[in-house]
Design a protein around this motif. Structure first.
Motif, PDB file in Angstrom:
ATOM      1  N   ARG A  41      -2.826   8.157  -1.779  1.00  0.00           N
ATOM      2  CA  ARG A  41      -1.446   8.430  -2.200  1.00  0.00           C
ATOM      3  C   ARG A  41      -1.189   7.871  -3.594  1.00  0.00           C
ATOM      4  NH1 ARG A  41       1.354  12.250  -1.630  1.00  0.00           N
ATOM      5  NH2 ARG A  41       0.621  12.298   0.490  1.00  0.00           N
ATOM      6  N   GLY A  42      -1.750   6.710  -3.885  1.00  0.00           N
ATOM      7  CA  GLY A  42      -1.606   6.113  -5.207  1.00  0.00           C
ATOM      8  C   GLY A  42      -2.285   6.946  -6.285  1.00  0.00           C
ATOM      9  N   LYS A  43      -3.437   7.509  -5.938  1.00  0.00           N
ATOM     10  CA  LYS A  43      -4.159   8.367  -6.878  1.00  0.00           C
ATOM     11  C   LYS A  43      -3.359   9.637  -7.160  1.00  0.00           C
ATOM     12  CE  LYS A  43      -8.060   6.026  -7.263  1.00  0.00           C
ATOM     13  NZ  LYS A  43      -8.539   5.479  -8.519  1.00  0.00           N
ATOM     14  N   ILE A  44      -2.778  10.226  -6.127  1.00  0.00           N
ATOM     15  CA  ILE A  44      -1.955  11.427  -6.285  1.00  0.00           C
ATOM     16  C   ILE A  44      -0.751  11.109  -7.165  1.00  0.00           C
ATOM     17  CG2 ILE A  44      -0.454  13.060  -5.078  1.00  0.00           C
ATOM     18  CD1 ILE A  44      -2.466  12.806  -2.683  1.00  0.00           C
ATOM     19  N   TYR A  45      -0.113   9.983  -6.912  1.00  0.00           N
ATOM     20  CA  TYR A  45       1.072   9.568  -7.668  1.00  0.00           C
ATOM     21  C   TYR A  45       0.745   9.391  -9.154  1.00  0.00           C
ATOM     22  CZ  TYR A  45       4.983   6.657  -9.206  1.00  0.00           C
ATOM     23  OH  TYR A  45       6.061   6.160  -9.900  1.00  0.00           O
ATOM     24  N   ARG A  46      -0.393   8.760  -9.433  1.00  0.00           N
ATOM     25  CA  ARG A  46      -0.788   8.503 -10.822  1.00  0.00           C
ATOM     26  C   ARG A  46      -1.444   9.715 -11.483  1.00  0.00           C
ATOM     27  NH1 ARG A  46      -1.332   3.214 -12.657  1.00  0.00           N
ATOM     28  NH2 ARG A  46      -0.551   1.688 -11.190  1.00  0.00           N
ATOM     29  N   GLY A  47      -1.929  10.647 -10.658  1.00  0.00           N
ATOM     30  CA  GLY A  47      -2.600  11.831 -11.186  1.00  0.00           C
ATOM     31  C   GLY A  47      -4.013  11.545 -11.652  1.00  0.00           C
ATOM     32  N   THR A  48      -4.670  10.596 -10.976  1.00  0.00           N
ATOM     33  CA  THR A  48      -6.040  10.239 -11.340  1.00  0.00           C
ATOM     34  C   THR A  48      -6.989  10.590 -10.205  1.00  0.00           C
ATOM     35  OG1 THR A  48      -5.731   7.993 -10.493  1.00  0.00           O
ATOM     36  CG2 THR A  48      -5.296   8.348 -12.836  1.00  0.00           C
ATOM     37  N   PHE A  49      -8.275  10.460 -10.481  1.00  0.00           N
ATOM     38  CA  PHE A  49      -9.300  10.749  -9.490  1.00  0.00           C
ATOM     39  C   PHE A  49     -10.206   9.546  -9.326  1.00  0.00           C
ATOM     40  CE2 PHE A  49      -7.970  14.790 -11.222  1.00  0.00           C
ATOM     41  CZ  PHE A  49      -7.826  15.569 -10.094  1.00  0.00           C
ATOM     42  N   GLY A  50     -10.939   9.495  -8.238  1.00  0.00           N
ATOM     43  CA  GLY A  50     -11.850   8.392  -7.976  1.00  0.00           C
ATOM     44  C   GLY A  50     -12.563   8.601  -6.659  1.00  0.00           C
ATOM     45  N   VAL A  51     -13.011   7.507  -6.042  1.00  0.00           N
ATOM     46  CA  VAL A  51     -13.734   7.580  -4.776  1.00  0.00           C
ATOM     47  C   VAL A  51     -12.825   8.108  -3.672  1.00  0.00           C
ATOM     48  CG1 VAL A  51     -14.945   6.216  -3.028  1.00  0.00           C
ATOM     49  CG2 VAL A  51     -15.293   5.728  -5.449  1.00  0.00           C
ATOM     50  N   ARG A  52     -11.583   7.654  -3.656  1.00  0.00           N
ATOM     51  CA  ARG A  52     -10.643   8.048  -2.608  1.00  0.00           C
ATOM     52  C   ARG A  52     -10.148   9.484  -2.753  1.00  0.00           C
ATOM     53  NH1 ARG A  52     -10.836   4.260   1.473  1.00  0.00           N
ATOM     54  NH2 ARG A  52     -11.206   2.260   0.482  1.00  0.00           N
ATOM     55  N   ARG A  53     -10.178   9.984  -3.984  1.00  0.00           N
ATOM     56  CA  ARG A  53      -9.676  11.342  -4.260  1.00  0.00           C
ATOM     57  C   ARG A  53     -10.590  12.022  -5.275  1.00  0.00           C
ATOM     58  NH1 ARG A  53      -4.968  14.645  -6.469  1.00  0.00           N
ATOM     59  NH2 ARG A  53      -4.993  13.591  -8.439  1.00  0.00           N
ATOM     60  N   MET A  61       0.841  -1.183   0.000  1.00  0.00           N
ATOM     61  CA  MET A  61       0.000   0.000   0.000  1.00  0.00           C
ATOM     62  C   MET A  61       0.881   1.239   0.000  1.00  0.00           C
ATOM     63  SD  MET A  61      -3.319  -0.272   1.992  1.00  0.00           S
ATOM     64  CE  MET A  61      -3.947  -1.483   3.026  1.00  0.00           C
ATOM     65  N   GLY A  62       0.648   2.079  -0.982  1.00  0.00           N
ATOM     66  CA  GLY A  62       1.435   3.296  -1.086  1.00  0.00           C
ATOM     67  C   GLY A  62       1.300   3.882  -2.472  1.00  0.00           C
ATOM     68  N   LYS A  63       2.421   4.308  -3.010  1.00  0.00           N
ATOM     69  CA  LYS A  63       2.405   4.969  -4.322  1.00  0.00           C
ATOM     70  C   LYS A  63       1.856   4.076  -5.432  1.00  0.00           C
ATOM     71  CE  LYS A  63       6.119   8.358  -4.113  1.00  0.00           C
ATOM     72  NZ  LYS A  63       7.420   8.699  -4.677  1.00  0.00           N
ATOM     73  N   GLY A  64       2.205   2.817  -5.415  1.00  0.00           N
ATOM     74  CA  GLY A  64       1.803   1.916  -6.497  1.00  0.00           C
ATOM     75  C   GLY A  64       0.378   1.411  -6.397  1.00  0.00           C
TER      76      GLY A  64
END
Length: 44
Positions: free
Chosen positions: A10-22, A1-4
């Motif tokens: 944190r994974g969403k921020i790293y990938r630059g995507t959006f979803g339920v968590r972000r 669990m983390g960037k990947g």
């Protein structure tokens, strides 16, 4: 669990995507913009 991890914030921020968590933050239209739009409409 983390960037990947696609499912974490944190994974969403790293990938630059959006979803339920972000979710995307929606821009609010300011009162100043509304007033200036009305003035432009009257000028025509």
């Amino acid at each position: 669990m983390g960037k990947g991890d696609k499912k974490t914030k944190r994974g969403k921020i790293y990938r630059g995507t959006f979803g339920v968590r972000r979710p995307r933050i929606k821009k609010k239209v300011s009162i100043e913009n509304k007033i200036s739009i009305d003035n432009k409409a009257e000028a025509k």
